[in-house]
Design a protein around this motif. Structure first.
Motif, PDB file in Angstrom:
ATOM      1  N   PRO A 131       0.844  -1.203   0.000  1.00 60.68           N
ATOM      2  CA  PRO A 131       0.000   0.000   0.000  1.00 60.68           C
ATOM      3  C   PRO A 131       0.872   1.243   0.000  1.00 60.68           C
ATOM      4  O   PRO A 131       2.048   1.197   0.364  1.00 60.68           O
ATOM      5  CB  PRO A 131      -0.792  -0.129   1.305  1.00 60.68           C
ATOM      6  N   PRO A 132       0.318   2.392  -0.411  1.00 65.54           N
ATOM      7  CA  PRO A 132       1.081   3.632  -0.336  1.00 65.54           C
ATOM      8  C   PRO A 132       1.484   3.935   1.109  1.00 65.54           C
ATOM      9  O   PRO A 132       0.708   3.691   2.038  1.00 65.54           O
ATOM     10  CB  PRO A 132       0.107   4.691  -0.854  1.00 65.54           C
ATOM     11  N   ILE A 133       2.685   4.465   1.298  1.00 68.17           N
ATOM     12  CA  ILE A 133       3.151   4.800   2.638  1.00 68.17           C
ATOM     13  C   ILE A 133       2.200   5.788   3.303  1.00 68.17           C
ATOM     14  O   ILE A 133       1.891   5.685   4.493  1.00 68.17           O
ATOM     15  CB  ILE A 133       4.583   5.376   2.582  1.00 68.17           C
ATOM     16  N   GLN A 134       1.714   6.742   2.525  1.00 69.39           N
ATOM     17  CA  GLN A 134       0.817   7.775   3.057  1.00 69.39           C
ATOM     18  C   GLN A 134      -0.646   7.475   2.730  1.00 69.39           C
ATOM     19  O   GLN A 134      -1.437   8.393   2.511  1.00 69.39           O
ATOM     20  CB  GLN A 134       1.216   9.141   2.477  1.00 69.39           C
ATOM     21  N   LEU A 135      -1.017   6.194   2.707  1.00 65.33           N
ATOM     22  CA  LEU A 135      -2.357   5.799   2.261  1.00 65.33           C
ATOM     23  C   LEU A 135      -3.466   6.578   2.965  1.00 65.33           C
ATOM     24  O   LEU A 135      -4.350   7.142   2.311  1.00 65.33           O
ATOM     25  CB  LEU A 135      -2.558   4.299   2.479  1.00 65.33           C
ATOM     26  N   TYR A 136      -3.435   6.616   4.268  1.00 63.70           N
ATOM     27  CA  TYR A 136      -4.558   7.224   4.990  1.00 63.70           C
ATOM     28  C   TYR A 136      -4.560   8.740   4.867  1.00 63.70           C
ATOM     29  O   TYR A 136      -5.624   9.371   4.901  1.00 63.70           O
ATOM     30  CB  TYR A 136      -4.575   6.740   6.436  1.00 63.70           C
ATOM     31  N   ALA A 137      -3.396   9.323   4.687  1.00 66.27           N
ATOM     32  CA  ALA A 137      -3.340  10.764   4.409  1.00 66.27           C
ATOM     33  C   ALA A 137      -3.936  11.056   3.037  1.00 66.27           C
ATOM     34  O   ALA A 137      -4.667  12.045   2.867  1.00 66.27           O
ATOM     35  CB  ALA A 137      -1.891  11.251   4.473  1.00 66.27           C
ATOM     36  N   ILE A 138      -3.636  10.194   2.056  1.00 67.09           N
ATOM     37  CA  ILE A 138      -4.205  10.372   0.711  1.00 67.09           C
ATOM     38  C   ILE A 138      -5.726  10.264   0.764  1.00 67.09           C
ATOM     39  O   ILE A 138      -6.443  11.102   0.193  1.00 67.09           O
ATOM     40  CB  ILE A 138      -3.619   9.336  -0.264  1.00 67.09           C
ATOM     41  N   LEU A 139      -6.221   9.249   1.458  1.00 68.79           N
ATOM     42  CA  LEU A 139      -7.667   9.062   1.546  1.00 68.79           C
ATOM     43  C   LEU A 139      -8.337  10.247   2.256  1.00 68.79           C
ATOM     44  O   LEU A 139      -9.406  10.703   1.839  1.00 68.79           O
ATOM     45  CB  LEU A 139      -7.986   7.755   2.284  1.00 68.79           C
ATOM     46  N   PHE A 140      -7.717  10.731   3.286  1.00 68.44           N
ATOM     47  CA  PHE A 140      -8.265  11.893   4.008  1.00 68.44           C
ATOM     48  C   PHE A 140      -8.296  13.121   3.110  1.00 68.44           C
ATOM     49  O   PHE A 140      -9.329  13.793   2.988  1.00 68.44           O
ATOM     50  CB  PHE A 140      -7.431  12.163   5.266  1.00 68.44           C
ATOM     51  N   ASP A 141      -7.161  13.394   2.471  1.00 73.22           N
ATOM     52  CA  ASP A 141      -7.078  14.589   1.619  1.00 73.22           C
ATOM     53  C   ASP A 141      -8.023  14.488   0.422  1.00 73.22           C
ATOM     54  O   ASP A 141      -8.589  15.503  -0.016  1.00 73.22           O
ATOM     55  CB  ASP A 141      -5.643  14.782   1.126  1.00 73.22           C
ATOM     56  N   LEU A 142      -8.194  13.278  -0.109  1.00 69.15           N
ATOM     57  CA  LEU A 142      -9.109  13.073  -1.227  1.00 69.15           C
ATOM     58  C   LEU A 142     -10.536  13.446  -0.820  1.00 69.15           C
ATOM     59  O   LEU A 142     -11.263  14.111  -1.584  1.00 69.15           O
ATOM     60  CB  LEU A 142      -9.051  11.609  -1.676  1.00 69.15           C
ATOM     61  N   GLN A 143     -10.928  13.049   0.382  1.00 71.83           N
ATOM     62  CA  GLN A 143     -12.275  13.351   0.847  1.00 71.83           C
ATOM     63  C   GLN A 143     -12.429  14.834   1.202  1.00 71.83           C
ATOM     64  O   GLN A 143     -13.488  15.419   0.982  1.00 71.83           O
ATOM     65  CB  GLN A 143     -12.623  12.438   2.024  1.00 71.83           C
ATOM     66  N   VAL A 144     -11.369  15.436   1.725  1.00 68.65           N
ATOM     67  CA  VAL A 144     -11.396  16.884   1.970  1.00 68.65           C
ATOM     68  C   VAL A 144     -11.601  17.631   0.657  1.00 68.65           C
ATOM     69  O   VAL A 144     -12.288  18.661   0.606  1.00 68.65           O
ATOM     70  CB  VAL A 144     -10.091  17.341   2.661  1.00 68.65           C
ATOM     71  N   ALA A 145     -11.025  17.077  -0.430  1.00 73.65           N
ATOM     72  CA  ALA A 145     -11.184  17.688  -1.757  1.00 73.65           C
ATOM     73  C   ALA A 145     -12.572  17.451  -2.341  1.00 73.65           C
ATOM     74  O   ALA A 145     -12.876  17.948  -3.434  1.00 73.65           O
ATOM     75  CB  ALA A 145     -10.116  17.150  -2.708  1.00 73.65           C
ATOM     76  N   GLY A 146     -13.403  16.667  -1.640  1.00 69.11           N
ATOM     77  CA  GLY A 146     -14.791  16.500  -2.055  1.00 69.11           C
ATOM     78  C   GLY A 146     -15.120  15.194  -2.757  1.00 69.11           C
ATOM     79  O   GLY A 146     -16.221  15.038  -3.291  1.00 69.11           O
ATOM     80  N   TYR A 147     -14.180  14.234  -2.742  1.00 65.15           N
ATOM     81  CA  TYR A 147     -14.386  12.966  -3.449  1.00 65.15           C
ATOM     82  C   TYR A 147     -14.665  11.819  -2.482  1.00 65.15           C
ATOM     83  O   TYR A 147     -14.257  11.863  -1.318  1.00 65.15           O
ATOM     84  CB  TYR A 147     -13.161  12.622  -4.286  1.00 65.15           C
ATOM     85  N   ILE A 148     -15.337  10.806  -2.988  1.00 61.22           N
ATOM     86  CA  ILE A 148     -15.577   9.572  -2.247  1.00 61.22           C
ATOM     87  C   ILE A 148     -14.777   8.460  -2.919  1.00 61.22           C
ATOM     88  O   ILE A 148     -15.012   8.149  -4.099  1.00 61.22           O
ATOM     89  CB  ILE A 148     -17.075   9.209  -2.230  1.00 61.22           C
ATOM     90  N   PRO A 149     -13.821   7.841  -2.224  1.00 59.31           N
ATOM     91  CA  PRO A 149     -12.996   6.798  -2.840  1.00 59.31           C
ATOM     92  C   PRO A 149     -13.743   5.463  -2.949  1.00 59.31           C
ATOM     93  O   PRO A 149     -14.339   4.990  -1.977  1.00 59.31           O
ATOM     94  CB  PRO A 149     -11.804   6.672  -1.896  1.00 59.31           C
ATOM     95  N   VAL A 150     -13.708   4.886  -4.146  1.00 57.35           N
ATOM     96  CA  VAL A 150     -14.223   3.533  -4.386  1.00 57.35           C
ATOM     97  C   VAL A 150     -13.003   2.669  -4.649  1.00 57.35           C
ATOM     98  O   VAL A 150     -12.359   2.788  -5.701  1.00 57.35           O
ATOM     99  CB  VAL A 150     -15.193   3.506  -5.578  1.00 57.35           C
ATOM    100  N   LEU A 151     -12.640   1.822  -3.706  1.00 59.42           N
ATOM    101  CA  LEU A 151     -11.419   1.021  -3.824  1.00 59.42           C
ATOM    102  C   LEU A 151     -11.668  -0.197  -4.698  1.00 59.42           C
ATOM    103  O   LEU A 151     -12.489  -1.056  -4.370  1.00 59.42           O
ATOM    104  CB  LEU A 151     -10.926   0.585  -2.447  1.00 59.42           C
ATOM    105  N   ALA A 152     -10.952  -0.249  -5.812  1.00 56.90           N
ATOM    106  CA  ALA A 152     -11.083  -1.379  -6.725  1.00 56.90           C
ATOM    107  C   ALA A 152     -10.478  -2.640  -6.114  1.00 56.90           C
ATOM    108  O   ALA A 152      -9.431  -2.598  -5.478  1.00 56.90           O
ATOM    109  CB  ALA A 152     -10.376  -1.055  -8.048  1.00 56.90           C
ATOM    110  N   HIS A 153     -11.164  -3.740  -6.305  1.00 58.93           N
ATOM    111  CA  HIS A 153     -10.739  -5.106  -5.959  1.00 58.93           C
ATOM    112  C   HIS A 153      -9.904  -5.231  -4.678  1.00 58.93           C
ATOM    113  O   HIS A 153      -8.747  -5.653  -4.715  1.00 58.93           O
ATOM    114  CB  HIS A 153      -9.992  -5.750  -7.129  1.00 58.93           C
ATOM    115  N   PRO A 154     -10.464  -4.855  -3.508  1.00 58.62           N
ATOM    116  CA  PRO A 154      -9.701  -4.988  -2.260  1.00 58.62           C
ATOM    117  C   PRO A 154      -9.274  -6.422  -1.972  1.00 58.62           C
ATOM    118  O   PRO A 154      -8.263  -6.643  -1.292  1.00 58.62           O
ATOM    119  CB  PRO A 154     -10.665  -4.471  -1.188  1.00 58.62           C
ATOM    120  N   GLU A 155     -10.037  -7.386  -2.506  1.00 56.03           N
ATOM    121  CA  GLU A 155      -9.691  -8.795  -2.281  1.00 56.03           C
ATOM    122  C   GLU A 155      -8.370  -9.196  -2.917  1.00 56.03           C
ATOM    123  O   GLU A 155      -7.770 -10.215  -2.552  1.00 56.03           O
ATOM    124  CB  GLU A 155     -10.820  -9.698  -2.793  1.00 56.03           C
TER     125      GLU A 155
END
Length: 246
Positions: A131-155
């Motif tokens: 996973p990205p080293i800054q994964l949770y920071a990326i997800l947080f910043d993405l949502q602050v920017a107004g987006y909802i992340p849909v994670l492809a194929h977590p399995e």
């Protein structure tokens, strides 16, 4: 008692006639999916034959691998739609993108608009290595920017298989989960099917996608599903109605 031995359904038979596919690689020559427009015709027609009524195809955007821009993707969409119509393949054909979560992705959503599945829903993926080293920071910043992340194929992220709590952490961080349908027929291997089944049983999938790249993926839709309970699978498939383009 004989119901215990009831044969499992074939995957394509679980696809409803109004299915909206939100993850595929159908545009020619733009990533590791369709290579030619003939491939596009064949793959699109096959998805239609399973019940797909609308397509949101999602070319990769991966720095130094598939350096696709929004302009390139939209231009390719228009030429592909024209070619489909000229060959009498009539289906709503839209595009988003499948973004690898890396430094370039952060720059993209901080400085401009992303190609989304619908509204502010954006399809994202990780490297299969880690996973990205800054994964949770990326997800947080993405949502602050107004987006909802849909994670492809977590399995398919093997590095999470021995720590199921990481999936719970991702959900808590605001990720929606998109199941690759071929995971339930064992296409990617037993371990991935097992994790997909666990995520299904816990109701953690929000939607599904074909992730079709080529003919082998299409052929796998003729295989029987391997998960024991198909109810959560059919519910996840039905959730794709949310992405209908009215």
């Amino acid at each position: 008692m004989f119901t215990l031995f009831k044969s499992k359904p074939v995957l394509k038979d679980l696809i409803p006639n109004d299915y909206i596919d939100i993850h595929s690689h159908l545009m020619p020559g733009i990533d590791d999916g369709a290579k030619t427009i003939e491939d596009t015709f064949r793959l699109t027609t096959a998805l239609q034959s399973f019940g797909t009524s609308q397509i949101i195809t999602t070319p990769h955007i991966i720095q130094h691998v598939w350096d696709n821009t929004q302009e390139q993707i939209l231009s390719k969409k228009e030429s592909t739609k024209v070619a489909l119509e000229q060959n009498n393949i009539k289906i709503p054909f839209n595009v988003a993108a499948e973004y690898l979560m890396d430094d370039q992705f952060v720059r993209l959503f901080e400085t401009g608009e992303l190609l989304t599945l619908k509204d502010n829903y954006v399809l994202v993926e990780m490297s299969y290595i880690n996973p990205p080293i800054q994964l949770y920071a990326i997800l947080f910043d993405l949502q602050v920017a107004g987006y909802i992340p849909v994670l492809a194929h977590p399995e398919r992220y093997l590095f999470y298989h021995n720590n199921f709590n990481e999936y719970l952490k991702l959900k808590k961080a605001g990720c929606l989960f998109q199941l690759n349908l071929l995971a339930v027929v064992g296409y990617y291997g037993f371990e991935i099917t097992k994790i997909a089944e666990m995520l299904l049983q816990k109701g953690m999938y929000d939607n599904v996608g074909s992730d079709v790249h080529h003919d082998n993926h299409i052929a796998a839709f003729n295989q029987k599903v391997k998960v024991k309970d198909i109810v959560p699978l059919t519910e996840a498939i039905a959730n794709n109605n949310f992405f209908r383009n009215n």
